[in-house]
Design an enzyme around this catalytic site. Structure first.
Site, PDB file in Angstrom:
ATOM      1  N   TYR A 107       0.843  -1.193   0.000  1.00 46.77           N
ATOM      2  CA  TYR A 107       0.000   0.000   0.000  1.00 46.77           C
ATOM      3  C   TYR A 107       0.872   1.234   0.000  1.00 46.77           C
ATOM      4  O   TYR A 107       2.011   1.222   0.474  1.00 46.77           O
ATOM      5  CB  TYR A 107      -0.952   0.007   1.201  1.00 46.77           C
ATOM      6  CG  TYR A 107      -0.449   0.760   2.403  1.00 46.77           C
ATOM      7  CD1 TYR A 107      -0.670   2.123   2.536  1.00 46.77           C
ATOM      8  CD2 TYR A 107       0.280   0.103   3.402  1.00 46.77           C
ATOM      9  CE1 TYR A 107      -0.191   2.816   3.644  1.00 46.77           C
ATOM     10  CE2 TYR A 107       0.754   0.788   4.507  1.00 46.77           C
ATOM     11  CZ  TYR A 107       0.512   2.149   4.614  1.00 46.77           C
ATOM     12  OH  TYR A 107       0.995   2.832   5.694  1.00 46.77           O
ATOM     13  N   TRP A 199      -2.182   1.949  12.774  1.00 46.81           N
ATOM     14  CA  TRP A 199      -2.288   0.557  12.325  1.00 46.81           C
ATOM     15  C   TRP A 199      -0.967   0.041  11.755  1.00 46.81           C
ATOM     16  O   TRP A 199      -0.496  -1.038  12.127  1.00 46.81           O
ATOM     17  CB  TRP A 199      -3.389   0.442  11.271  1.00 46.81           C
ATOM     18  CG  TRP A 199      -3.645  -0.954  10.804  1.00 46.81           C
ATOM     19  CD1 TRP A 199      -4.473  -1.888  11.353  1.00 46.81           C
ATOM     20  CD2 TRP A 199      -3.049  -1.589   9.654  1.00 46.81           C
ATOM     21  NE1 TRP A 199      -4.443  -3.058  10.633  1.00 46.81           N
ATOM     22  CE2 TRP A 199      -3.567  -2.907   9.591  1.00 46.81           C
ATOM     23  CE3 TRP A 199      -2.142  -1.185   8.691  1.00 46.81           C
ATOM     24  CZ2 TRP A 199      -3.200  -3.794   8.577  1.00 46.81           C
ATOM     25  CZ3 TRP A 199      -1.768  -2.068   7.692  1.00 46.81           C
ATOM     26  CH2 TRP A 199      -2.300  -3.361   7.647  1.00 46.81           C
ATOM     27  N   ASP A 200      -0.360   0.803  10.832  1.00 47.11           N
ATOM     28  CA  ASP A 200       0.858   0.292  10.199  1.00 47.11           C
ATOM     29  C   ASP A 200       2.042   0.318  11.157  1.00 47.11           C
ATOM     30  O   ASP A 200       2.929  -0.545  11.081  1.00 47.11           O
ATOM     31  CB  ASP A 200       1.178   1.044   8.908  1.00 47.11           C
ATOM     32  CG  ASP A 200       1.097   2.551   9.067  1.00 47.11           C
ATOM     33  OD1 ASP A 200       0.676   3.012  10.139  1.00 47.11           O
ATOM     34  OD2 ASP A 200       1.452   3.267   8.111  1.00 47.11           O
ATOM     35  N   THR A 201       2.076   1.298  12.075  1.00 45.41           N
ATOM     36  CA  THR A 201       3.136   1.284  13.089  1.00 45.41           C
ATOM     37  C   THR A 201       3.040   0.022  13.934  1.00 45.41           C
ATOM     38  O   THR A 201       4.052  -0.636  14.212  1.00 45.41           O
ATOM     39  CB  THR A 201       3.028   2.521  14.007  1.00 45.41           C
ATOM     40  OG1 THR A 201       3.223   3.702  13.232  1.00 45.41           O
ATOM     41  CG2 THR A 201       4.074   2.469  15.107  1.00 45.41           C
TER      42      THR A 201
END
Length: 615
Positions: A107, A199-201
């Site tokens: 993404y 979220w991605d962290t």
């Protein structure tokens, strides 16, 4: 091509090796160019049938869905993933990745801030098996991105906190340019709790903790337009997520049941020792020794009678909110929470009760907090009412001048206690008035205020929680039946509390008649309880004694040593009963103060949870 929605199963007939997800919210001006650029960049190093581009359209209110749907119909490599509701950036990514068919999940942000010449390197790092997770970085020493100070400084601070608290080896956790293997996503998706910017962290941190190979490489990055991150609200929210993840990964694994029980016992003892830091027991010990033991025993029994009533009241509050529970269990929950209030500052025990009822009965947190707020409002209203009734009596008998003279000549601590009590009492009356007003209104002012501050998915989530909280609070206090039931039990609870103090005062043989004893008891105890509402000391120790002693001395002929002795013994007796009952309830309910929060993480709604009443 059909438009999948959140929760749709993956179409097994359509497969791709690489799935690129473009999270989109109101991107009608740029989404077409972004999709075309993405398809073109992928085509330069992948076969046409080896990739798919998914537009994860997240509850848009503009023309983004129509544009994405048209592009999906025109190009089989493009898919449109639709959600009627805002899922948040993380929620949209998770649902899109779940629906994707590729073994490599990619993404990047739709503004294409990261130079697309890095896309092949991003994909191939994971596709080749060199690593499990690849992420672009704007903070590598050899290629630091040029960012405005208002965005660069918070970003550096955020990444520093993540490295310090979560022991991450990465320099940049928030660059919107990442690739995961399917194995990483499937392994971690249920563990990652955030659904927004963190979220991605969290994926990166948990991937490192699980032993997956995570590689970071420098990218050319150019800021495009205004960020959708609210530098106040979202940075604060991500800070709380850092603390939550740190607790889960670094602290919770170290807390065994034995450690929890020992810690609970130690904290209980500490709470009792704290009393000696606020009151000089040596000055009153001689008076306490002379107190009639029979009176003290009777006072203990009277105070114990108030606890089942507390459980019944909490049962009635929850029943008004649609949850039926047994009074015995709820009495134990109240015991645990009140013990927490003695041990922890800032009335943290109130939060513990919400955790207990959620962990043991599945009652949602907003409802748990609203039930506590309703209980506190009724407590304050009842105490203020009792104090007000006695004050009217003193006014009629001409003792207000004597009371005013006492306050003027009192020590600063006593004056502060009475002032605090007065302000808290007024606040209680105002709170009830606000509840009554909003209960008759179709508008929820609190939720509207949150939406005025921001309109993104995170703010919408917060507004929903606030509205549910306010609605539940109005449900309890906004009907005659609920107000009468909870109000009556509140009067019983605090009347028993006052009678306990009156009996303790009588144990010192103060030479007061029954009417005078009851009058000063109701007034002094009510003002003392109002004074300790503000979390200025654990359990309100000190403030309660100060207000109680000041009023007893000022309104009667009782000497200071007796007044102080009665105040100390009364408050100590109530705190000891609370601590003993709280520790017994912790054992009976198999919870502890230190693990109550953590146990809720594993709770799932189940048929044997709280039964929702029929409408």
């Amino acid at each position: 091509m059909s438009r999948p929605t959140a929760g749709d199963a993956v179409d097994a007939s359509v497969t791709a090796e690489v799935s690129v997800v473009l999270p989109a919210y109101n991107e009608e001006d740029t989404i077409e160019r972004t999709v075309e650029t993405t398809v073109s960049a992928l085509s330069r190093f992948l076969p046409a049938d080896a990739f798919e581009v998914i537009v994860a359209e997240d509850g848009c209110s503009d023309r983004t869905p129509e544009i994405a749907e048209r592009m999906a119909d025109e190009d089989a490599r493009v898919r449109h993933f639709h959600s009627d509701e805002r899922l948040g950036r993380g929620g949209a990514l998770e649902h899109a990745f779940a629906a994707a068919t590729g073994d490599v999940l990619v993404y990047f942000d739709t503004d294409l801030a990261t130079d697309m010449r890095h896309l092949e390197e991003l994909v191939e790092r994971v596709r080749s098996g060199d690593c499990d997770v690849a992420t672009g970085s704007r903070w590598m020493p050899e290629n630091v991105a040029s960012r405005p100070a208002k965005r660069g400084v918070p970003s550096r601070a955020y990444n520093g906190l993540v490295r310090t608290f979560l022991r991450s080896d990465l320099r940049d956790h928030q660059c919107g340019f990442k690739a995961f293997s399917r194995e990483v996503f499937e392994t971690l998706r249920d563990d990652v709790e955030d659904e927004h910017w963190f979220w991605d962290t969290e994926m990166l941190v948990r991937a490192q903790r699980e032993g997956f190979a995570v590689e970071e490489f420098a990218v050319d990055w150019t800021p495009k337009g205004d960020t959708k991150v609210d530098l106040v609200r979202d940075v604060f929210g991500m800070g709380s997520q850092i603390l939550r993840t740190w607790w889960q990964l670094a602290v919770r694994p170290r807390i065994t049941r034995r450690v929890a029980l020992v810690a609970g016992a130690v904290l209980t003892v500490v709470a009792m020792l704290l009393m000696t830091q606020y009151i000089d027991f040596g000055a009153v010990v001689s008076e306490v020794r002379q107190a009639d033991a029979a009176f003290v025993a009777v006072a203990t029994v009277v105070y114990l009678l108030s606890w089942p009533v507390r459980g019944i009241r909490y049962r009635d509050i929850l029943e008004e909110l649609g949850y039926r529970e047994k009074a015995g269990f709820l009495t134990g929950a109240v015991f645990v929470s009140q013990t927490g209030n003695l041990v922890f500052p800032a009335r943290a025990g109130d939060l513990i009760r919400a955790y207990v009822v959620k962990a043991r009965r599945g009652i949602p947190y907003p409802t748990g907090f609203a039930s506590l707020a309703a209980e506190r409002v009724f407590d304050l209203l009842t105490i203020a009412g009792l104090a007000g009734i006695v004050l009217v009596g003193y006014t009629v008998t001409g003792q207000t001048a004597e009371l005013a003279e006492t306050l003027v000549g009192a020590e600063e601590a006593g004056q502060v206690a009475v002032v605090v009590a007065t302000l808290v009492g007024l606040a209680a009356v105002v709170a009830v008035a606000v509840i009554a007003f909003t209960a008759r209104s179709d508008s929820n002012f609190a939720g509207a205020l949150v939406r005025r501050a921001s309109s993104d998915s995170y703010a919408e989530y917060v507004a929903g929680v606030v509205e549910r909280f306010a609605s539940d609070l109005q449900t309890v206090a906004g009907t005659r039946r609920g107000f009468a039931r909870v109000g009556l039990s509140s009067v019983v609870i605090w009347t028993l509390d006052v009678i306990t103090a009156v009996i303790i005062l009588a144990a010192f043989d103060p030479g007061l008649g029954l009417v005078e004893l009851l009058a000063v008891g109701f007034f002094a105890v009510s003002v003392g309880n109002l004074a300790k509402v503000l979390p200025l000391s654990p359990g309100g120790v000190g403030l309660y004694e100060g207000a109680f002693t000041l009023l007893v001395i000022g309104l009667t002929d009782v000497g200071p040593s007796i007044a102080i002795g009665a105040a100390v013994l009364d408050h100590a007796l109530k705190n000891i009963v609370t601590l003993v009952g709280g520790y017994a309830s912790m054992i009976g309910l198999n919870v502890s103060l230190t693990t109550a929060v953590e146990e809720t993480r594993d709770v799932r709604e189940s048929p044997d949870g709280a039964a929702r009443l029929d409408d």
